[in-house]
Structure formats: structure tokens, C-alpha cells
Design a protein around this motif. Structure first.
Motif, PDB file in Angstrom:
ATOM      1  N   ALA A  91       0.831  -1.203   0.000  1.00 40.25           N
ATOM      2  CA  ALA A  91       0.000   0.000   0.000  1.00 40.25           C
ATOM      3  C   ALA A  91       0.861   1.247   0.000  1.00 40.25           C
ATOM      4  N   ARG A  92       0.365   2.270  -0.682  1.00 41.18           N
ATOM      5  CA  ARG A  92       1.049   3.555  -0.716  1.00 41.18           C
ATOM      6  C   ARG A  92       0.031   4.679  -0.627  1.00 41.18           C
ATOM      7  N   VAL A  93       0.525   5.889  -0.409  1.00 46.57           N
ATOM      8  CA  VAL A  93      -0.352   7.060  -0.326  1.00 46.57           C
ATOM      9  C   VAL A  93      -0.592   7.609  -1.729  1.00 46.57           C
ATOM     10  N   ALA A  94      -1.856   7.796  -2.078  1.00 43.89           N
ATOM     11  CA  ALA A  94      -2.235   8.429  -3.341  1.00 43.89           C
ATOM     12  C   ALA A  94      -3.640   8.989  -3.162  1.00 43.89           C
ATOM     13  N   VAL A  95      -3.878  10.141  -3.776  1.00 47.66           N
ATOM     14  CA  VAL A  95      -5.144  10.847  -3.595  1.00 47.66           C
ATOM     15  C   VAL A  95      -5.865  10.969  -4.927  1.00 47.66           C
ATOM     16  N   LEU A  96      -7.047  10.404  -5.011  1.00 47.56           N
ATOM     17  CA  LEU A  96      -7.860  10.575  -6.212  1.00 47.56           C
ATOM     18  C   LEU A  96      -8.183  12.044  -6.435  1.00 47.56           C
ATOM     19  N   PRO A  97      -8.204  12.509  -7.707  1.00 38.88           N
ATOM     20  CA  PRO A  97      -8.199  11.731  -8.942  1.00 38.88           C
ATOM     21  C   PRO A  97      -6.835  11.571  -9.613  1.00 38.88           C
ATOM     22  N   GLU A  98      -5.768  11.447  -8.833  1.00 40.79           N
ATOM     23  CA  GLU A  98      -4.445  11.257  -9.435  1.00 40.79           C
ATOM     24  C   GLU A  98      -3.802  10.007  -8.841  1.00 40.79           C
ATOM     25  N   LEU A  99      -3.614   8.989  -9.674  1.00 42.12           N
ATOM     26  CA  LEU A  99      -3.017   7.736  -9.235  1.00 42.12           C
ATOM     27  C   LEU A  99      -1.656   7.548  -9.893  1.00 42.12           C
ATOM     28  N   PRO A 100      -0.688   7.011  -9.157  1.00 41.62           N
ATOM     29  CA  PRO A 100       0.694   6.886  -9.665  1.00 41.62           C
ATOM     30  C   PRO A 100       0.917   5.614 -10.466  1.00 41.62           C
ATOM     31  N   PHE A 101       0.035   5.354 -11.429  1.00 41.01           N
ATOM     32  CA  PHE A 101       0.131   4.142 -12.237  1.00 41.01           C
ATOM     33  C   PHE A 101      -0.056   4.497 -13.704  1.00 41.01           C
ATOM     34  N   PRO A 102       0.552   3.720 -14.588  1.00 41.07           N
ATOM     35  CA  PRO A 102       0.376   3.974 -16.026  1.00 41.07           C
ATOM     36  C   PRO A 102      -1.009   3.552 -16.503  1.00 41.07           C
ATOM     37  N   ASP A 103      -1.343   3.975 -17.693  1.00 44.61           N
ATOM     38  CA  ASP A 103      -2.618   3.589 -18.309  1.00 44.61           C
ATOM     39  C   ASP A 103      -2.696   2.061 -18.435  1.00 44.61           C
ATOM     40  N   GLY A 104      -3.887   1.523 -18.191  1.00 42.01           N
ATOM     41  CA  GLY A 104      -4.121   0.105 -18.420  1.00 42.01           C
ATOM     42  C   GLY A 104      -3.300  -0.833 -17.558  1.00 42.01           C
ATOM     43  N   GLU A 105      -2.984  -0.420 -16.344  1.00 42.25           N
ATOM     44  CA  GLU A 105      -2.103  -1.227 -15.484  1.00 42.25           C
ATOM     45  C   GLU A 105      -2.812  -2.437 -14.867  1.00 42.25           C
ATOM     46  N   PHE A 106      -4.103  -2.299 -14.541  1.00 37.13           N
ATOM     47  CA  PHE A 106      -4.774  -3.313 -13.725  1.00 37.13           C
ATOM     48  C   PHE A 106      -5.893  -4.023 -14.485  1.00 37.13           C
ATOM     49  N   GLU A 107      -6.155  -5.248 -14.046  1.00 31.77           N
ATOM     50  CA  GLU A 107      -7.264  -6.027 -14.597  1.00 31.77           C
ATOM     51  C   GLU A 107      -8.568  -5.772 -13.838  1.00 31.77           C
ATOM     52  N   ALA A 108      -8.463  -5.285 -12.611  1.00 32.46           N
ATOM     53  CA  ALA A 108      -9.643  -4.990 -11.803  1.00 32.46           C
ATOM     54  C   ALA A 108      -9.313  -3.866 -10.834  1.00 32.46           C
ATOM     55  N   VAL A 109     -10.318  -3.054 -10.542  1.00 37.47           N
ATOM     56  CA  VAL A 109     -10.198  -1.998  -9.534  1.00 37.47           C
ATOM     57  C   VAL A 109     -11.396  -2.106  -8.609  1.00 37.47           C
ATOM     58  N   VAL A 110     -11.136  -2.070  -7.306  1.00 42.45           N
ATOM     59  CA  VAL A 110     -12.224  -2.040  -6.330  1.00 42.45           C
ATOM     60  C   VAL A 110     -12.054  -0.808  -5.442  1.00 42.45           C
ATOM     61  N   GLY A 111     -13.175  -0.256  -5.042  1.00 40.26           N
ATOM     62  CA  GLY A 111     -13.169   0.898  -4.150  1.00 40.26           C
ATOM     63  C   GLY A 111     -14.323   0.771  -3.169  1.00 40.26           C
ATOM     64  N   ASN A 112     -14.016   0.405  -1.938  1.00 37.30           N
ATOM     65  CA  ASN A 112     -15.043   0.152  -0.929  1.00 37.30           C
ATOM     66  C   ASN A 112     -15.313   1.426  -0.134  1.00 37.30           C
ATOM     67  N   PHE A 113     -16.439   2.073  -0.426  1.00 37.89           N
ATOM     68  CA  PHE A 113     -16.857   3.315   0.247  1.00 37.89           C
ATOM     69  C   PHE A 113     -15.804   4.416   0.118  1.00 37.89           C
ATOM     70  N   VAL A 114     -15.248   4.551  -1.080  1.00 35.02           N
ATOM     71  CA  VAL A 114     -14.287   5.627  -1.315  1.00 35.02           C
ATOM     72  C   VAL A 114     -14.924   6.796  -2.053  1.00 35.02           C
ATOM     73  N   VAL A 115     -15.945   6.540  -2.885  1.00 38.67           N
ATOM     74  CA  VAL A 115     -16.549   7.608  -3.695  1.00 38.67           C
ATOM     75  C   VAL A 115     -17.136   8.701  -2.809  1.00 38.67           C
ATOM     76  N   ASN A 116     -17.618   8.330  -1.622  1.00 40.77           N
ATOM     77  CA  ASN A 116     -18.170   9.331  -0.698  1.00 40.77           C
ATOM     78  C   ASN A 116     -17.132  10.346  -0.239  1.00 40.77           C
ATOM     79  N   HIS A 117     -15.857  10.014  -0.379  1.00 41.73           N
ATOM     80  CA  HIS A 117     -14.814  10.806   0.261  1.00 41.73           C
ATOM     81  C   HIS A 117     -13.930  11.578  -0.713  1.00 41.73           C
ATOM     82  N   VAL A 118     -14.364  11.715  -1.968  1.00 40.69           N
ATOM     83  CA  VAL A 118     -13.578  12.469  -2.949  1.00 40.69           C
ATOM     84  C   VAL A 118     -14.373  13.683  -3.420  1.00 40.69           C
ATOM     85  N   GLY A 119     -13.680  14.789  -3.587  1.00 49.27           N
ATOM     86  CA  GLY A 119     -14.339  16.031  -3.973  1.00 49.27           C
ATOM     87  C   GLY A 119     -14.727  16.109  -5.428  1.00 49.27           C
TER      88      GLY A 119
END
Length: 271
Positions: A91-119
């Protein structure tokens, strides 16, 4: 004039700073309830390369690891990321909407109750779309407009105790908001470029105790915690007394409570 989105994000960062342990001891078990369903919706299995965004203390990431997935996790709070690492999560620190990963890096993304907490929820979902491979799955949970009776417990206690609600609670810019229903959640995903989007309500009774459930707000966790910790000592005593009285409506034997909760779960596919 203060930018409302910046103000929201700053308030969120302040609200969670230094509270990873208190969160783990209180609200984390509530938020863990949809995790297996979330991973199913994202089709997470052996070998899946998955990003857990807003990992908190690492609950969803650990569940994905238990399925044999390859997992990266991020959280906006350094304490949360450290707690996840201590549990065995990369795990690392990163703040949406900016993630430190290249395009198309992952096969799946999950976000458990994170949408409530982004501006900027639309920008956040577009960023999740960016880091997914074409055809990759996203699965998210969200506290929606419809709430269970257990979710109203602290609000009722505040009202009965005469608590003054602080004016500086995190409030999303109306221009960034969206309809917090299943249909509204689906539309948000579609706007971000996801296909095959669908959403549904989840309902469950969260099992906890009177003292455990009070422990989160008493330690300043989440919005309820901001309200409790902003009161004078006498008001806090009244809130605690009213909370204990009202909690009797949800008694499930001994000191245990069964608190009805409602959330939204949505998933989609990167086009």
C-alpha cells in the motif's frame, strides 16, 4: 473565495488523519460487509492484478490476496496506508483523482466506500477507468440517499442532546454531486466511460456493541466523530446518554446491537 472542492478534500484529509486505529476498532467491521460481493463483481480471482483504491486498513486488499490475486492498494491517508502495510498489503499514499500508475495497469479496480470521500467523483472514476486494461472490471460501494434505521442512530442522538452541528463539515460542491441511487450510480459510471454498468442496494444488520459503536465517533472518526468532538463536555455526556437510550431499539441480546444499514454497490467494465 475558497474553492469548495478543495475545502471538501482538505476537510476529508483532516477528518481521517491519525485515526486508522480508531477506525479499525469501530467502523471498519461495518465497511467490511460488502467486500466479498465487491470482489465477485470485479471478477477477482487467482492471478488477477487488482487495485484497491481507498484501502483504509486493507480489508478488501487482504480479501483479494486470500483469493490469490496480485494486489496494489492506495489510500489518501498515510496512517491508513501504514496500517494496511502492517497487515501485509502493498500500500502507498495516493489521492484521487491522481493515481501513480500507467494507463491500463490493472485487470480490476475495487473501491469500498471511497466515492463518498472524494471532492471530484466524476474525475475520480475517470482515473479508475484510465488505470484499467480494456475489458477490466471496476466495482464500487457507496453510502446512498436511502439510509437504514441504524444509520440514523447518531443523528437522532445529536438532535435529542441539542448538539450544534459544525458549519465546516465536509460538503461536496453541488456541481460535483450526483443522484445517490442505483440509477444515479450507474449514470456516474457511464459518464466515466464504463460499459455494462449496473448497481443495486445492499441491506444488512451490522452486529456490534453499544461501546464499540460509540468508540468511533468518540475518537473523532467520520462525520459523526467530527460532530461529537466539536461539542463541549456537557453536550458530549448528553449525546452519549441519548445514544445509549436510543440504541435500546436495536438490542439483539446482552450488549449487542443489530443496526440496519443500506448501501449501494455498482460495477462496470472498461470499454
Amino acid at each position: 473565495m475558497t474553492d469548495p472542492t478543495q475545502a471538501f478534500d482538505t476537510a476529508e484529509r483532516t477528518m481521517w488523519a491519525g485515526r486508522a486505529h480508531a477506525y479499525a476498532a469501530s467502523f471498519a467491521r461495518l465497511c467490511a460487509h460488502p467486500v466479498e460481493r465487491l470482489l465477485d463483481a470485479a471478477e477477482v480471482g487467482t492471478g488477477t492484478y487488482v487495485l484497491d483504491v481507498g484501502t483504509g486498513t486493507g480489508t478488501a486488499a487482504l480479501a483479494a490476496l486470500a483469493r490469490g490475486a496480485r494486489v496494489c492498494a492506495v489510500d489518501a491517508d498515510a496512517g491508513m496506508a501504514a496500517a494496511a502495510r502492517a497487515a501485509g498489503v502493498e500500500a502507498r499514499v495516493a489521492v484521487l483523482p491522481e493515481l501513480p500508475f500507467p494507463d491500463g495497469e490493472f485487470e480490476a479496480v475495487v473501491g469500498n466506500f471511497v466515492v463518498n470521500h472524494v471532492g471530484r467523483p466524476r474525475a475520480a472514476l475517470a482515473e479508475l477507468r484510465r488505470v484499467l486494461k480494456p475489458g477490466g472490471r471496476v466495482a464500487l460501494t457507496l453510502w446512498g440517499a436511502r439510509r437504514g434505521a441504524g444509520q440514523e442512530l447518531f443523528g437522532r442522538a445529536f438532535a435529542e442532546a441539542g448538539a450544534v452541528i459544525p458549519a465546516d463539515l465536509p460538503r461536496l460542491d453541488p456541481a460535483e454531486d450526483f443522484v445517490r441511487t442505483a440509477d444515479g450510480f450507474v449514470e456516474l459510471l457511464r459518464e466515466a466511460g464504463f460499459t455494462d454498468a449496473r448497481a443495486a442496494e445492499l441491506e444488512w444488520d451490522h452486529r456490534t456493541t453499544v461501546d464499540e459503536w460509540w468508540g468511533g465517533p468518540a475518537a473523532g472518526v467520520a462525520t459523526a466523530g467530527l460532530i461529537v468532538t466539536s461539542q463541549d463536555e456537557g453536550t458530549v455526556v448528553r449525546i452519549r446518554r441519548e445514544y445509549a437510550r436510543l440504541a435500546g431499539e436495536f438490542a439483539a441480546g446482552g450488549d449487542e446491537l443489530a443496526l440496519p444499514h443500506i448501501a449501494l454497490a455498482a460495477c462496470g467494465r472498461a470499454g
